[in-house]
Design an enzyme around this catalytic site. Structure first.
Site, PDB file in Angstrom:
ATOM      1  N   SER A 253       0.807  -1.227   0.000  1.00  0.00           N
ATOM      2  CA  SER A 253       0.000   0.000   0.000  1.00  0.00           C
ATOM      3  C   SER A 253       0.837   1.271   0.000  1.00  0.00           C
ATOM      4  O   SER A 253       0.827   2.062   0.960  1.00  0.00           O
ATOM      5  CB  SER A 253      -0.946  -0.050   1.186  1.00  0.00           C
ATOM      6  N   ARG A 268       7.397   6.195  -4.445  1.00  0.00           N
ATOM      7  CA  ARG A 268       7.940   6.807  -3.219  1.00  0.00           C
ATOM      8  C   ARG A 268       7.327   6.098  -2.026  1.00  0.00           C
ATOM      9  O   ARG A 268       6.240   5.513  -2.109  1.00  0.00           O
ATOM     10  CB  ARG A 268       7.606   8.308  -3.154  1.00  0.00           C
ATOM     11  N   ASP A 306      -3.963  -1.582  -1.329  1.00  0.00           N
ATOM     12  CA  ASP A 306      -5.039  -1.965  -0.393  1.00  0.00           C
ATOM     13  C   ASP A 306      -6.408  -1.419  -0.812  1.00  0.00           C
ATOM     14  O   ASP A 306      -7.441  -2.033  -0.558  1.00  0.00           O
ATOM     15  CB  ASP A 306      -4.711  -1.558   1.053  1.00  0.00           C
TER      16      ASP A 306
HETATM   17  C1  BGC Z   1      -0.368   5.064   0.242  1.00  0.00           C
HETATM   18  C2  BGC Z   1      -1.452   4.362  -0.535  1.00  0.00           C
HETATM   19  C3  BGC Z   1      -2.309   3.539   0.380  1.00  0.00           C
HETATM   20  C4  BGC Z   1      -2.828   4.380   1.516  1.00  0.00           C
HETATM   21  C5  BGC Z   1      -3.678   3.593   2.496  1.00  0.00           C
HETATM   22  C6  BGC Z   1      -0.976   5.819   1.400  1.00  0.00           C
HETATM   23  O1  BGC Z   1       0.039   6.369   2.179  1.00  0.00           O
HETATM   24  O2  BGC Z   1       0.344   5.953  -0.579  1.00  0.00           O
HETATM   25  O3  BGC Z   1      -0.885   3.554  -1.538  1.00  0.00           O
HETATM   26  O4  BGC Z   1      -3.355   2.989  -0.343  1.00  0.00           O
HETATM   27  O5  BGC Z   1      -1.747   4.940   2.217  1.00  0.00           O
HETATM   28  O6  BGC Z   1      -2.985   2.561   3.081  1.00  0.00           O
END
Ligand code: BGC
Length: 609
Positions: A253, A268, A306
């Site tokens: 995620s 990133r 996610d």
């Molecule tokens: C991430 C996402 C993720 C979200 C929830 C963010 O910091 O960049 O990719 O879906 O958090 O977990």
């Protein structure tokens, strides 16, 4: 005039009295008038005193009439409105308490996010959403996921899923029963802080592979052991059949540039992770390498955000004819993935995909909405938080919405207030200033003095505590933050600020959800079919009334309104990312049908576990 006075005085002191006006009420009136004069005309005290000596001799009724000018003071409305004639609390504490309450109100006002600004936010969100569909490198990344359909509940099979994305790493196996139900077995381990900022990717990914090994040994020992035995008895390491290998959906995620269903490079890190070595690398390959080093019967089949998992899980399990349109996370971080028309995706799509549905799931990475701060509300504490974060200038929306940051915003605002000499916050001069008749003390290791030291969970406690004494919140201030014997006024100020930060987060969340609902055009379709949205994450699950506040905002959003709000159905997709990852691993397995070897294993369904 005297008659008037007689009817007024008992009504003031003894509203229910039917006694004739006599000596006692008149005496009371005199004493009361004296108090009033002392309270409101302290400088006239001497003059009044002299007059009272002059009138000391005559009968009581005369005295009453002598006092008639003062009695007019008693009829003054402000005096009548606040009855307690005698102070019940030490008068000196009031100004301090009032200053604290006033300051708290001023801080709260800074977190106001007006209806007008909510609407501006939605417009800008739609603009940035569209921009991200046209080119790379925009604020909203709008990442194509190569997932082109959502499930319908009939999917079957046993899959593994792992989830890396916040404070914990989860490993699970999911048995999809094919009737919208599933059985999930999982284990969870906290990610050691040092691994979040490790020097090499290998340090983190070998830890993850080890957790998968432990999980298999604990929950699928028979399969694991059979696999090891088979490997040790066949002549070539590839001698075991692929059908015995678990397909694993890897929920990762973080923003990833996905180039295929199980291939994607990290753009990133977010949420406090910072391993520069991983940026630009294929995270599936990194995990597969470590899995192979341990000779585990596992193939990383799908890479999943996610939010995509949540969208899939909601579509698998939710009632209704149409699948969910949006999967969203409001937890440690925040993000959303939605079903977009292929024709709206104008930037090049590099990976292979099946275009028959005409749709593709897009991972918006909305945590980075409005990094340029065109419309996001910004307080001095938002500025400070960003400046001191590992990724200044990025994830600006997430830094105002998600669980990882809300506690820190509250902490910074409170710390500022504690340093303000004009108010007394979390400190008392002496025990008379504190309704617990003690004095507030703060432990020197209190999280209030440490970056990220105020866990956002206390915001939920603050919002939930509706008791006038705020006992639960005060107890949490002690146990979580080492603030001992906080006064009621302290707790009230804390609650007000924490609630303002929570409310702003909910209204911002409404901006993102409403914009996606408008983008997908669901509300334009006639009928009353609900627009289904799957959500997961601690904030939306545990913060009291978070969803109610989102709906409240929906109702004032142009294009949604009262009627639209009624059609939007937000449902929790608990453990969505795990189930969703399993579902995408299944999609991946189907895609392997193009491969002759994979064909073989699909016709001979896995015999694992
Ligand atoms: C991430 C996402 C993720 C979200 C929830 C963010 O910091 O960049 O990719 O879906 O958090 O977990």
């Amino acid at each position: 005039m005297t008659t008037n006075k007689k009817t007024q005085i008992p009504a003031f002191f003894d509203p229910g009295s039917s006694r004739p006006v006599g000596v006692v009420p008149l005496c009371s009136a005199a004493v009361f008038t004296l108090i009033l004069i002392l309270q409101f005309f302290p400088h006239g005290f001497k003059l009044f005193f002299d007059t009272s000596i002059l009138v000391a001799g005559p009968p009581v009724s005369h005295r009453a009439s002598t006092f008639s000018p003062s009695a007019r003071v008693a009829q003054d409305p402000p005096v009548c409105e606040s009855p307690p004639p005698f102070p019940t609390t030490p008068p000196v504490s009031k100004p301090l308490a009032m200053a604290l309450a006033e300051e708290a109100r001023a801080v709260v006002r800074q977190f106001d996010y007006s209806d007008e600004n909510v609407n501006k936010g939605v417009k800008e969100f739609l603009r940035q959403l569209d921009e991200g569909l046209h080119k790379d490198g925009t604020s909203l990344s709008q990442i194509p996921t190569y997932v082109t359909a959502v499930p319908n509940g009939t999917e079957k099979g046993l899959y593994l899923a792992v989830d890396l994305g916040g404070t914990n790493f989860r490993v699970c196996s999911i048995n999809l029963n094919g009737d919208s139900t599933f059985k999930l077995t999982y284990s969870k381990v906290a990610i050691p802080k040092e691994l979040m900022v490790a020097k090499t990717s290998e340090e983190l990914f070998s830890f993850l592979a080890k957790q998968i090994e432990d999980f298999l040994k604990t929950h699928h020992f028979h399969h694991y052991e059979t696999h090891v035995r088979r490997r040790n008895t066949v002549s070539s390491p590839t001698g075991y059949k692929d059908e015995h290998v678990f397909r694993l959906g890897f929920t990762f995620s973080f923003p990833v540039k996905q180039v295929g269903i199980n291939k994607g490079t990290l753009i990133r890190w977010t949420k406090g992770f910072d391993i520069p070595d991983t940026v630009g690398k294929d995270v599936c390959a990194l995990l597969q390498t470590e899995i192979d080093k341990l000779h585990l019967p596992v193939k990383v089949a799908a890479l999943v955000n996610d939010t995509v998992g949540t969208l899939m899980a909601r579509s698998y399990a939710a009632p209704g004819k149409t699948g969910a349109v949006l999967g969203a996370i409001f937890g440690t971080g925040t993000n959303g993935a939605y079903v977009e028309k292929l024709s709206n995706i104008k930037k090049p799509l590099e990976g292979e995909f099946d275009d028959t549905t005409g749709d593709m799931v897009i991972n918006t990475e909305w945590g980075s909405f409005d990094n340029q701060l065109n419309v996001l509300p910004t307080t001095p504490w938002d500025v400070q938080l960003d400046k001191e974060s590992p990724n200044p200038g990025f994830q600006m929306f997430e830094k105002r919405v998600s669980g990882m940051f809300l506690g820190e915003i509250v902490r910074l605002a409170i710390l500022d207030m504690m340093q303000n000499d004009k108010i007394s916050f979390f400190k008392d001069e002496n025990s008379s200033f504190n309704d617990w008749r003690s004095t507030t003390n703060i432990g020197k290791h209190s999280g209030l003095f440490r970056q990220w030291g105020l866990d956002s969970s206390i915001l939920s406690v603050a919002a939930a505590d509706a008791n006038p004494e705020l006992g639960t919140l005060r107890q949490q201030l002690e146990s979580q933050l080492e603030v001992y014997s906080p006064s009621l006024e302290d707790a009230q100020a804390f609650k007000a600020i924490a609630s303002a930060v929570g409310r702003r987060a909910a209204r911002l969340s409404a901006v993102a959800i409403a914009a996606i609902v408008l983008q997908t055009g669901g509300l334009d379709k006639p009928g009353d079919e609900p627009i289904d949205i799957g959500v997961d994450g601690s904030l939306v699950e545990h913060y009291p009334s978070f969803r109610d506040m989102i709906y409240e905002a929906f109702r004032i959003i142009d294009g949604v309104g009262e009627e639209g709000a009624k059609r939007i159905r937000i449902g929790i997709a608990k453990d969505g990312s795990g189930v969703g990852a399993a579902l995408i691993a299944l999609v991946a397995a189907k895609m392997e049908q193009h491969n002759p070897f994979a064909n073989h294993q699909l016709h001979n369904p896995p015999t694992i576990a």
